[in-house]
Design a protein around this motif. Structure first.
Motif, PDB file in Angstrom:
ATOM      1  N   GLU A 142       0.821  -1.198   0.000  1.00  0.00           N
ATOM      2  CA  GLU A 142       0.000   0.000   0.000  1.00  0.00           C
ATOM      3  C   GLU A 142       0.861   1.257   0.000  1.00  0.00           C
ATOM      4  O   GLU A 142       2.083   1.206   0.164  1.00  0.00           O
ATOM      5  CB  GLU A 142      -0.930  -0.006   1.215  1.00  0.00           C
ATOM      6  N   ASP A 143       0.206   2.375  -0.182  1.00  0.00           N
ATOM      7  CA  ASP A 143       0.882   3.676  -0.247  1.00  0.00           C
ATOM      8  C   ASP A 143       1.571   3.959   1.092  1.00  0.00           C
ATOM      9  O   ASP A 143       0.961   3.900   2.151  1.00  0.00           O
ATOM     10  CB  ASP A 143      -0.149   4.768  -0.554  1.00  0.00           C
ATOM     11  N   LYS A 144       2.868   4.286   1.013  1.00  0.00           N
ATOM     12  CA  LYS A 144       3.643   4.618   2.212  1.00  0.00           C
ATOM     13  C   LYS A 144       3.753   6.112   2.436  1.00  0.00           C
ATOM     14  O   LYS A 144       4.573   6.567   3.215  1.00  0.00           O
ATOM     15  CB  LYS A 144       5.057   4.021   2.107  1.00  0.00           C
ATOM     16  N   GLY A 145       2.948   6.877   1.756  1.00  0.00           N
ATOM     17  CA  GLY A 145       2.993   8.329   1.933  1.00  0.00           C
ATOM     18  C   GLY A 145       3.639   9.062   0.771  1.00  0.00           C
ATOM     19  O   GLY A 145       3.680  10.293   0.769  1.00  0.00           O
ATOM     20  N   ASP A 146       4.152   8.310  -0.237  1.00  0.00           N
ATOM     21  CA  ASP A 146       4.801   8.969  -1.370  1.00  0.00           C
ATOM     22  C   ASP A 146       3.873   9.069  -2.582  1.00  0.00           C
ATOM     23  O   ASP A 146       4.284   9.549  -3.635  1.00  0.00           O
ATOM     24  CB  ASP A 146       6.069   8.213  -1.750  1.00  0.00           C
ATOM     25  N   GLY A 147       2.628   8.573  -2.491  1.00  0.00           N
ATOM     26  CA  GLY A 147       1.672   8.705  -3.587  1.00  0.00           C
ATOM     27  C   GLY A 147       1.658   7.544  -4.562  1.00  0.00           C
ATOM     28  O   GLY A 147       0.981   7.624  -5.590  1.00  0.00           O
ATOM     29  N   TRP A 148       2.397   6.436  -4.278  1.00  0.00           N
ATOM     30  CA  TRP A 148       2.459   5.286  -5.202  1.00  0.00           C
ATOM     31  C   TRP A 148       1.957   4.039  -4.482  1.00  0.00           C
ATOM     32  O   TRP A 148       2.256   3.818  -3.305  1.00  0.00           O
ATOM     33  CB  TRP A 148       3.889   5.044  -5.689  1.00  0.00           C
ATOM     34  N   THR A 149       1.237   3.197  -5.192  1.00  0.00           N
ATOM     35  CA  THR A 149       0.749   1.912  -4.676  1.00  0.00           C
ATOM     36  C   THR A 149       1.269   0.800  -5.573  1.00  0.00           C
ATOM     37  O   THR A 149       1.243   0.922  -6.813  1.00  0.00           O
ATOM     38  CB  THR A 149      -0.789   1.878  -4.649  1.00  0.00           C
ATOM     39  N   ARG A 150       1.756  -0.263  -4.962  1.00  0.00           N
ATOM     40  CA  ARG A 150       2.335  -1.371  -5.728  1.00  0.00           C
ATOM     41  C   ARG A 150       1.257  -2.437  -5.964  1.00  0.00           C
ATOM     42  O   ARG A 150       0.595  -2.885  -5.009  1.00  0.00           O
ATOM     43  CB  ARG A 150       3.508  -1.971  -4.964  1.00  0.00           C
ATOM     44  N   ILE A 151       1.106  -2.833  -7.224  1.00  0.00           N
ATOM     45  CA  ILE A 151       0.044  -3.778  -7.583  1.00  0.00           C
ATOM     46  C   ILE A 151       0.643  -4.914  -8.412  1.00  0.00           C
ATOM     47  O   ILE A 151       1.789  -4.839  -8.875  1.00  0.00           O
ATOM     48  CB  ILE A 151      -1.081  -3.080  -8.381  1.00  0.00           C
ATOM     49  N   ARG A 152      -0.178  -5.969  -8.621  1.00  0.00           N
ATOM     50  CA  ARG A 152       0.233  -7.127  -9.432  1.00  0.00           C
ATOM     51  C   ARG A 152      -0.930  -7.543 -10.308  1.00  0.00           C
ATOM     52  O   ARG A 152      -2.068  -7.623  -9.847  1.00  0.00           O
ATOM     53  CB  ARG A 152       0.653  -8.288  -8.523  1.00  0.00           C
ATOM     54  N   ARG A 153      -0.616  -7.792 -11.571  1.00  0.00           N
ATOM     55  CA  ARG A 153      -1.631  -8.283 -12.497  1.00  0.00           C
ATOM     56  C   ARG A 153      -1.574  -9.803 -12.554  1.00  0.00           C
ATOM     57  O   ARG A 153      -2.582 -10.477 -12.471  1.00  0.00           O
ATOM     58  CB  ARG A 153      -1.424  -7.676 -13.886  1.00  0.00           C
ATOM     59  N   ASN A 154      -0.415 -10.377 -12.713  1.00  0.00           N
ATOM     60  CA  ASN A 154      -0.214 -11.817 -12.662  1.00  0.00           C
ATOM     61  C   ASN A 154       1.168 -12.068 -12.067  1.00  0.00           C
ATOM     62  O   ASN A 154       1.799 -11.152 -11.538  1.00  0.00           O
ATOM     63  CB  ASN A 154      -0.368 -12.461 -14.063  1.00  0.00           C
ATOM     64  N   GLU A 155       1.631 -13.302 -12.177  1.00  0.00           N
ATOM     65  CA  GLU A 155       2.880 -13.660 -11.499  1.00  0.00           C
ATOM     66  C   GLU A 155       4.071 -12.883 -12.030  1.00  0.00           C
ATOM     67  O   GLU A 155       5.015 -12.595 -11.302  1.00  0.00           O
ATOM     68  CB  GLU A 155       3.112 -15.165 -11.661  1.00  0.00           C
ATOM     69  N   ASP A 156       4.052 -12.522 -13.321  1.00  0.00           N
ATOM     70  CA  ASP A 156       5.218 -11.871 -13.926  1.00  0.00           C
ATOM     71  C   ASP A 156       5.024 -10.384 -14.112  1.00  0.00           C
ATOM     72  O   ASP A 156       5.958  -9.709 -14.562  1.00  0.00           O
ATOM     73  CB  ASP A 156       5.522 -12.510 -15.287  1.00  0.00           C
ATOM     74  N   GLU A 157       3.853  -9.840 -13.846  1.00  0.00           N
ATOM     75  CA  GLU A 157       3.605  -8.423 -14.089  1.00  0.00           C
ATOM     76  C   GLU A 157       3.216  -7.747 -12.771  1.00  0.00           C
ATOM     77  O   GLU A 157       2.155  -8.040 -12.220  1.00  0.00           O
ATOM     78  CB  GLU A 157       2.472  -8.232 -15.114  1.00  0.00           C
ATOM     79  N   GLU A 158       4.083  -6.869 -12.295  1.00  0.00           N
ATOM     80  CA  GLU A 158       3.792  -6.069 -11.115  1.00  0.00           C
ATOM     81  C   GLU A 158       4.570  -4.762 -11.206  1.00  0.00           C
ATOM     82  O   GLU A 158       5.575  -4.677 -11.924  1.00  0.00           O
ATOM     83  CB  GLU A 158       4.144  -6.822  -9.827  1.00  0.00           C
ATOM     84  N   GLY A 159       4.116  -3.758 -10.499  1.00  0.00           N
ATOM     85  CA  GLY A 159       4.755  -2.443 -10.556  1.00  0.00           C
ATOM     86  C   GLY A 159       3.946  -1.437  -9.750  1.00  0.00           C
ATOM     87  O   GLY A 159       3.021  -1.784  -9.007  1.00  0.00           O
ATOM     88  N   TYR A 160       4.277  -0.154  -9.952  1.00  0.00           N
ATOM     89  CA  TYR A 160       3.657   0.928  -9.179  1.00  0.00           C
ATOM     90  C   TYR A 160       2.718   1.742 -10.059  1.00  0.00           C
ATOM     91  O   TYR A 160       2.994   1.968 -11.243  1.00  0.00           O
ATOM     92  CB  TYR A 160       4.714   1.847  -8.587  1.00  0.00           C
ATOM     93  N   VAL A 161       1.620   2.187  -9.465  1.00  0.00           N
ATOM     94  CA  VAL A 161       0.692   3.106 -10.121  1.00  0.00           C
ATOM     95  C   VAL A 161       0.388   4.229  -9.130  1.00  0.00           C
ATOM     96  O   VAL A 161       0.486   4.041  -7.914  1.00  0.00           O
ATOM     97  CB  VAL A 161      -0.616   2.400 -10.538  1.00  0.00           C
ATOM     98  N   PRO A 162       0.016   5.416  -9.590  1.00  0.00           N
ATOM     99  CA  PRO A 162      -0.356   6.491  -8.661  1.00  0.00           C
ATOM    100  C   PRO A 162      -1.552   6.075  -7.809  1.00  0.00           C
ATOM    101  O   PRO A 162      -2.517   5.494  -8.313  1.00  0.00           O
ATOM    102  CB  PRO A 162      -0.685   7.667  -9.579  1.00  0.00           C
ATOM    103  N   THR A 163      -1.493   6.351  -6.529  1.00  0.00           N
ATOM    104  CA  THR A 163      -2.564   5.972  -5.613  1.00  0.00           C
ATOM    105  C   THR A 163      -3.886   6.635  -5.989  1.00  0.00           C
ATOM    106  O   THR A 163      -4.963   6.056  -5.812  1.00  0.00           O
ATOM    107  CB  THR A 163      -2.176   6.362  -4.182  1.00  0.00           C
ATOM    108  N   SER A 164      -3.809   7.860  -6.536  1.00  0.00           N
ATOM    109  CA  SER A 164      -5.031   8.578  -6.891  1.00  0.00           C
ATOM    110  C   SER A 164      -5.718   7.992  -8.127  1.00  0.00           C
ATOM    111  O   SER A 164      -6.844   8.358  -8.433  1.00  0.00           O
ATOM    112  CB  SER A 164      -4.709  10.053  -7.124  1.00  0.00           C
TER     113      SER A 164
END
Length: 612
Positions: free
Chosen positions: A577-599
């Motif tokens: 989850e967002d640690k205060g910097d405005g980014w949330t880490r997500i995963r689509r499948n086992e090989d695809e994950e990354g950060y998206v803006p929390t907003s």
């Protein structure tokens, strides 16, 4: 020498003089009060001065006070604080021994003086009353004598006159006798009053007044002695603290004599020594030969790279000049802060969605592409995880030069040993408590401490494992153990390129989602790692567990490194989850994950996962 005999007629002057003496005493009290205020103010200013230059706790300034010169300065500040305390002692002693005592004495002195002069005035009034009685008796005797004389003359005149009857003559004679008798009575009364007055006057001027004046004299002499003793105390109060002040000054001198320039110079070496060898000689490049010129491995140009040479791992003389080159940004990712994410779009159309700050453009694109081929997608995820959202360095301090790394590891080992000792002390105390409970069950349940003893045992075992781990790294740095094998190197996170060009390419692949950079020293350990080893390493890493789900509110095209593209309305898993910097880490499948803006997403966290 007595005021009663010498100054018997100076009652008013003595009254004025004794009042002046009390005024002098009160003036001295005021002087001492102002002196105590000065001492307190001086002590306060000294304390503030000492506090002003004290190093702040848990700051870099506090670390600077390990040199002998700064230690001497710190000792001087502490002694000045004690020096200020002695001035406070002066103020307190003067207040209690002089000001307080004299103030009470002045009140008593005023009462005593008032009593003595009241007795003097009373005696004076008594003698004045006696004098008035004497004067009245004298005047009455004088009047009766004159009247008797006139009555006698009248009788003689009547007796000589032949025309006066005998009865008138007899009447005049009786009147003259009566007046003579009254004169005799007045004489006797006057004589008695005079004797009484003389007696009273003698007692007044030789007994009463001398006694009263003697008491006044004793009172005044006591006042003079008291003010002299106070002045002596005034000096003694100062003299009593002189030895302590002298000790403070001696300690300052001792601290100044402890300044050792050689020791400070050695501490500077220990603080900043990197352990690297100076750069080697630059080989001569012969441009007269028609062959392709060979670039020296230790040359600055090879360190910088020209964008055409392939990165080489394991070169022996690589990076000789790297401590002086600012282009290396590989380890900057460990402490790189995130820039703010892009704000949500005003509309849901893809054209209105900004993609945030772009990555900095690299001038050496070909080399970057080749290194990107070397760093696969999984190593990129691993590099990004190593950021730990805050920028802490490697656990084994491998980002530091050898000497600094050795100091940090030794410090860590000492801290862990202290923690182990604390845990063991607690365990010993609980063990003794358990023995007491076993011998005396009424004092407590022995089984109640078993759980805590088990926890302490586990904590001690964990701390010992930590000590062994850090001692192993420390032994490697100090050369007591052979270098670790390739697998151990990979586990400790010690990756290093052969030159600055390759490191810059890695930095480009390992940039944060917002493309930010910070500069930091690279690893100094050299190694040869095939690309297959990287794949094996990251395959062994366990994926982060999901802590919830999220729904994409807008379309986001993740063009920066570490980000992931999402479509509007898409459902994904949340792994951080967002640690205060405005980014949330997500995963689509086992090989695809990354950060998206929390907003850009609506997050639905799993409460059980979040609590765990």
């Amino acid at each position: 020498m007595s005021w009663g005999t010498e100054l018997w007629d100076q009652f008013d002057n003595l009254e004025k003089h004794t009042q002046w003496g009390i005024d002098v005493l009160e003036k001295y009290i005021k002087f001492v009060k102002e002196r105590t205020e000065i001492e307190l103010g001086y002590a306060k200013q000294l304390r503030n001065l000492s506090k002003k230059y004290q190093p702040k706790k848990n700051s870099k300034e506090e670390e600077e006070y390990r040199y002998t010169s700064t230690k001497a300065f710190l000792a001087t500040l502490n002694e000045m604080n004690d020096y200020a305390g002695q001035h406070e002692v002066i103020s307190e002693n003067m207040t209690s021994l002089i000001t307080g005592e004299l103030t009470r004495y002045v009140q008593e002195l005023k009462q005593e003086r008032k009593s003595h002069f009241h007795d003097g005035r009373k005696a004076q009034q008594h003698i004045e009353t006696c004098w008035k009685q004497l004067e009245a008796s004298k005047r009455r005797f004088e009047r009766d004598c004159k009247e008797a004389d006139r009555a006698q003359q009248y009788f003689e005149k009547m007796d000589a006159d032949i025309n006066v009857t005998k009865a008138d003559v007899e009447k005049a004679r009786q009147q003259a006798q009566l007046r003579h008798q009254m004169a005799e009575d007045s004489k006797a009364e006057y004589s008695s009053t005079l004797q009484k007055f003389n007696s009273e006057q003698h007692d007044h001027y030789y007994t009463h007044i001398p006694n009263i004046f003697q008491k006044i004299q004793d009172m005044e002499e006591r006042r003079i002695v008291r003010i002299g003793e106070s002045m002596k105390t005034f000096a003694e109060v100062d003299r009593q603290v002189i030895p302590i002040i002298g000790k403070c000054l001696d300690e300052i001198t001792k601290a100044a004599e402890s300044v050792d320039h050689k020791s400070d110079s050695q501490m500077v070496i220990e603080a900043f020594k990197s352990g690297f060898e100076p750069p080697g000689d630059i080989d001569f490049e012969d441009f007269t030969q028609p062959m392709k010129r060979t670039i020296s491995e230790s040359s600055l140009s090879n360190s910088r790279g020209d964008g055409k040479s392939e990165p080489k791992f394991g070169s022996k003389s690589k990076g000789k000049l790297w401590p002086f080159i600012k282009k290396n940004k590989l380890m900057s990712l460990l402490t790189s802060p995130h820039q703010p994410p892009p704000p949500p779009p005003a509309s849901a159309s893809p054209s209105a969605v900004p993609n945030g700050p772009q990555s900095p453009k690299q001038q050496k694109e070909p080399l970057s592409h080749r290194f990107n081929e070397f760093m696969t997608s999984k190593p990129k995820i691993h590099c990004f995880r190593s950021l730990k959202r805050g920028g802490a360095g490697p656990e084994d301090f491998s980002n530091l030069p050898p000497e600094q790394r050795r100091k940090k590891l030794q410090q860590k080992v000492d801290e862990l040993n202290k923690d182990i000792q604390k845990e063991m002390d607690q365990r010993d105390a609980l063990t003794k408590m358990k023995d007491v409970y076993i011998k005396n069950p009424q004092m407590g349940d022995a089984a109640s401490v078993d759980h805590r003893l088990a926890e302490l045992g586990q904590n001690i075992e964990k701390l010992r494992l930590e000590v062994q781990k850090f001692e192993g790294w420390l032994a490697e740095v100090e050369g007591r153990l052979p270098p670790r094998n390739e697998q151990a190197r990979r586990q400790s996170g010690l990756y290093e390129a052969q030159n600055t060009s390759a490191v810059n390419s890695c930095a480009q692949d390992r940039e944060s989602p917002d493309g930010s950079y910070t500069e930091e020293q690279s690893q100094e350990t050299e190694m040869k790692v095939p690309a297959t080893d990287f794949d094996d390493e990251f395959d062994d890493e366990e994926p982060l567990p999901t802590i919830g789900t999220c729904k994409a509110l807008y379309t986001f095209e993740g063009q920066n490194e570490g980000t992931i593209s999402v479509a509007e309305g898409e459902m994904l898993y949340v792994i951080e989850e967002d640690k205060g910097d405005g980014w949330t880490r997500i995963r689509r499948n086992e090989d695809e994950e990354g950060y998206v803006p929390t907003s850009y997403v609506e997050v639905y966290l799993d409460k059980n996962a979040k609590d765990s």
